[in-house]
Write an enzyme that holds these catalytic residues in place. Structure first.
Site, PDB file in Angstrom:
ATOM      1  N   ARG A 125       0.855  -1.189   0.000  1.00 44.26           N
ATOM      2  CA  ARG A 125       0.000   0.000   0.000  1.00 44.26           C
ATOM      3  C   ARG A 125       0.896   1.246   0.000  1.00 44.26           C
ATOM      4  NH1 ARG A 125      -2.934   3.019   4.657  1.00 44.26           N
ATOM      5  NH2 ARG A 125      -3.842   4.605   3.325  1.00 44.26           N
ATOM      6  N   HIS A 169      -2.982  10.798   0.398  1.00 46.03           N
ATOM      7  CA  HIS A 169      -2.496  10.594   1.776  1.00 46.03           C
ATOM      8  C   HIS A 169      -1.893  11.936   2.219  1.00 46.03           C
ATOM      9  CE1 HIS A 169      -1.069   7.247   4.704  1.00 46.03           C
ATOM     10  NE2 HIS A 169      -0.847   8.415   5.314  1.00 46.03           N
ATOM     11  N   GLU A 214      -7.421   8.139   5.979  1.00 48.39           N
ATOM     12  CA  GLU A 214      -7.857   8.734   7.238  1.00 48.39           C
ATOM     13  C   GLU A 214      -8.442  10.132   7.093  1.00 48.39           C
ATOM     14  OE1 GLU A 214      -4.820   8.465  10.236  1.00 48.39           O
ATOM     15  OE2 GLU A 214      -4.883   6.285  10.229  1.00 48.39           O
ATOM     16  N   ASN A 339      -7.552   1.427   9.530  1.00 50.74           N
ATOM     17  CA  ASN A 339      -6.254   1.697  10.170  1.00 50.74           C
ATOM     18  C   ASN A 339      -6.533   1.705  11.660  1.00 50.74           C
ATOM     19  OD1 ASN A 339      -5.510   2.310   7.551  1.00 50.74           O
ATOM     20  ND2 ASN A 339      -4.916   4.420   7.969  1.00 50.74           N
ATOM     21  N   TYR A 341      -4.796   1.376  15.642  1.00 53.58           N
ATOM     22  CA  TYR A 341      -3.621   1.309  16.507  1.00 53.58           C
ATOM     23  C   TYR A 341      -3.993   1.070  17.970  1.00 53.58           C
ATOM     24  CZ  TYR A 341      -0.983   3.081  12.508  1.00 53.58           C
ATOM     25  OH  TYR A 341      -0.404   3.222  11.286  1.00 53.58           O
ATOM     26  N   GLU A 407      -3.625  -0.379   7.879  1.00 54.32           N
ATOM     27  CA  GLU A 407      -2.491   0.044   8.717  1.00 54.32           C
ATOM     28  C   GLU A 407      -2.683  -0.496  10.126  1.00 54.32           C
ATOM     29  OE1 GLU A 407      -1.691   4.240   9.189  1.00 54.32           O
ATOM     30  OE2 GLU A 407      -1.868   4.575   7.026  1.00 54.32           O
TER      31      GLU A 407
HETATM   32  C1  FCB Z   1      -1.559   7.046  10.601  1.00 50.46           C
HETATM   33  C2  FCB Z   1      -1.178   7.628   9.272  1.00 50.46           C
HETATM   34  C3  FCB Z   1       0.175   7.174   8.789  1.00 50.46           C
HETATM   35  C4  FCB Z   1       1.184   7.085   9.921  1.00 50.46           C
HETATM   36  C5  FCB Z   1       0.631   6.285  11.071  1.00 50.46           C
HETATM   37  C6  FCB Z   1       1.585   6.128  12.230  1.00 50.46           C
HETATM   38  O1  FCB Z   1      -2.487   7.873  11.205  1.00 50.46           O
HETATM   39  O2  FCB Z   1      -2.132   7.278   8.306  1.00 50.46           O
HETATM   40  O3  FCB Z   1       0.567   8.036   7.770  1.00 50.46           O
HETATM   41  O4  FCB Z   1       1.565   8.343  10.296  1.00 50.46           O
HETATM   42  O5  FCB Z   1      -0.531   6.919  11.540  1.00 50.46           O
END
Ligand code: FCB
Length: 500
Positions: A125, A169, A214, A339, A341, A407
């Site tokens: 990607r 992006h 995002e 995405n 985290y 992500e």
């Molecule tokens: C996300 C972004 C990516 C990177 C990661 C850590 O929010 O999409 O570009 O910065 O965080």
């Protein structure tokens, strides 16, 4: 109110360990102290240590973004982007870092491809920098800029790696920002012209696309918080940009499908499972609001042609919503990119807080990070079950769409030891946990087709410059030498065996 991660992370750091916050394994709709996830899986039974296998043909990939890796900021006819302008403005980026050179991937992309090959990956990607393709934000193609991506795509296909292309992006041509950027309705039209151009040029070889990366993050951080390009801090700009970006999502989708009807089109949404801080009704309502703002502020318009209902009220006039627009913001995506985290802990705000600032009144919810899991270098909580909960919720609410994890990853600043090896054990543990949670969601019925680790290599982490290393590959930014970390080798094995 903090909408997206980077700001609320600061509040976590400032807050220190919060007493009385949730215990392990709670879900978006269930209060944190309950023992079952919203999908009815008792928390105690969600044993992630067992790992799991993935469906045949699963996509194992890494993700990057143009401004974060390419460098060559003013070469071959590329124009200035809002990130060039922002990073060149003193005081905006930690240590005065810029993406002028970054990982120099514009020149070293063949080396980067070798890294992917060494890791047995079958998906990559990456994003296209709009200012390389259309330097003035409109008009014909800049051939040299286009050639760069064309060569990359050819080489990926030759290596049997699927190109998964993000069309935006975050690096808007500065000329378009000068004309109002994402708060100007015309930008949606400019964007769909750009999408059409790219689809015509690359669509013979690329079939999987992401419209945006995002949208919540770039609209929040760029227009409301002002900590990302273009650095505006205005609630009105945030509301206007929201609607223009939703219009662009719909227009971009239609442009792509018109040019390449068989293409598969999605968007990568930043998502976090949202847990109420306590059992109270008020906190449960707050968690639903957090979900509405954080996860579906741009997905609900695409899939259902409306803004999320959990908000108190929609400021249609301030957002400049015109009649007929709800049809235009529809984009029946072929897949949902997630995405993810970490999770969010949501609580209700008090009456006084709501009157102190218009945005607290419009989005009355307090969001914090969890405090129970280990923290990454960025201070983000490691919480694998957040991925399970999020995938299950999207599957349930949107009728089991195709999902790609576009992500997930963690920053740890491990450096090479005397022998040059990078033993980033914590990163292995992170991906192991998140992948086990993902495998479980597939067993429980979610249709997940791929996982993309953020990131292929250490790179420019936006406002934090080079201070946060997310890569499976270590980059020495002085020499540009790349070294695969232990995590990259581990990930290569996972990809080869299709299991964790
Ligand atoms: C996300 C972004 C990516 C990177 C990661 C850590 O929010 O999409 O570009 O910065 O965080």
């Amino acid at each position: 109110m903090r909408l997206t991660r980077r700001r609320f992370v600061q509040s976590i750091l400032g807050a220190g360990a919060a007493a009385g916050l949730p215990v392990l394994f709670s879900g978006c709709n269930s209060p944190s102290k309950a023992s079952a996830s919203p999908e009815g899986v008792p928390a105690q039974l969600l044993d992630l240590s067992a790992g799991g296998t993935f469906p045949k043909g699963f996509f194992w990939g890494t993700a990057t973004a143009s401004y974060q890796i390419e460098g060559a900021w003013n070469e071959d006819g590329k124009s200035e982007s809002i990130w060039d302008r922002f990073a060149h403005t003193p005081g905006k980026i930690k240590n005065g870092d810029t993406g002028d050179v970054a990982c120099d991937s514009y020149h070293r992309w063949r080396e980067d491809l070798d890294l992917m090959r060494a890791m047995n990956l079958n998906s990559y990607r990456f994003s296209i920098a709009w200012p390389r393709i259309q330097p003035s934000g409109s008009g014909g193609v800049n051939a040299k800029g286009f050639d760069y991506y064309s060569r990359l795509v050819d080489a990926l296909l030759e290596a049997r790696i699927r190109p998964l292309v993000t069309l935006y992006h975050w690096d808007l041509p500065q000329t378009l920002e000068d004309a109002g950027g994402w708060t100007n309705r015309d930008t949606a039209g400019r964007f769909s012209d750009y999408v059409q151009l790219v689809a015509q040029k690359l669509g013979d070889r690329v079939s999987d696309w992401m419209i945006f990366n995002e949208p919540t993050a770039f609209v929040d951080l760029g227009y409301l918080e002002g900590t990302h390009a273009p650095g505006r801090a205005s609630l009105l700009d945030f509301l206007r940009a929201t609607h223009v970006v939703n219009l662009a999502q719909g227009a971009g989708f239609r442009a792509l499908k018109a040019a390449r009807p068989t293409s598969r089109v999605g968007t990568a949404y930043s998502m976090s499972s949202c847990e109420p801080a306590t059992n109270s009704e008020a906190d449960k309502v707050a968690a639903e609001r957090a979900h509405a703002i954080t996860n579906i502020w741009f997905l609900e318009p695409a899939l259902r042609g409306r803004y999320p209902e959990a908000l108190t009220f929609l400021p249609e006039t301030a957002m400049r919503i015109q009649s007929g627009d709800l049809e235009k913001i529809r984009a029946p995506l072929d897949f949902v990119g997630i995405n993810l985290y970490y999770r969010i802990i949501a609580s209700a705000t008090g009456a006084i807080e709501r009157t102190t600032h218009p945005q607290e009144w419009l989005f009355p919810v307090k969001m914090d990070g969890g405090q129970q899991g280990p923290k990454t270098g960025f201070g983000w909580e490691v919480w694998p079950k957040a991925l399970y909960d999020m995938v299950m919720r999207i599957s349930r609410d949107y009728n089991r769409p195709v999902i790609e994890i576009t992500e997930s990853g963690c920053s740890y600043n491990d450096v090479p030891d005397a022998s040059g090896a990078i033993h980033d054990t914590r990163r292995i543990e992170y991906h192991q946990g998140y992948l086990a949670a993902l495998a479980r969601s597939i067993v429980d019925g979610a249709d997940v087709r791929g996982y993309h680790a953020w990131s292929l290599m250490d790179n420019f982490e936006w406002a934090d410059g080079y201070s946060q290393r997310f890569g499976l590959t270590y980059v020495d930014f002085k020499t540009q030498q790349r070294t695969i970390k232990d995590s990259g080798r581990w990930y290569g094995k996972v990809a080869a065996e299709n299991r964790v």
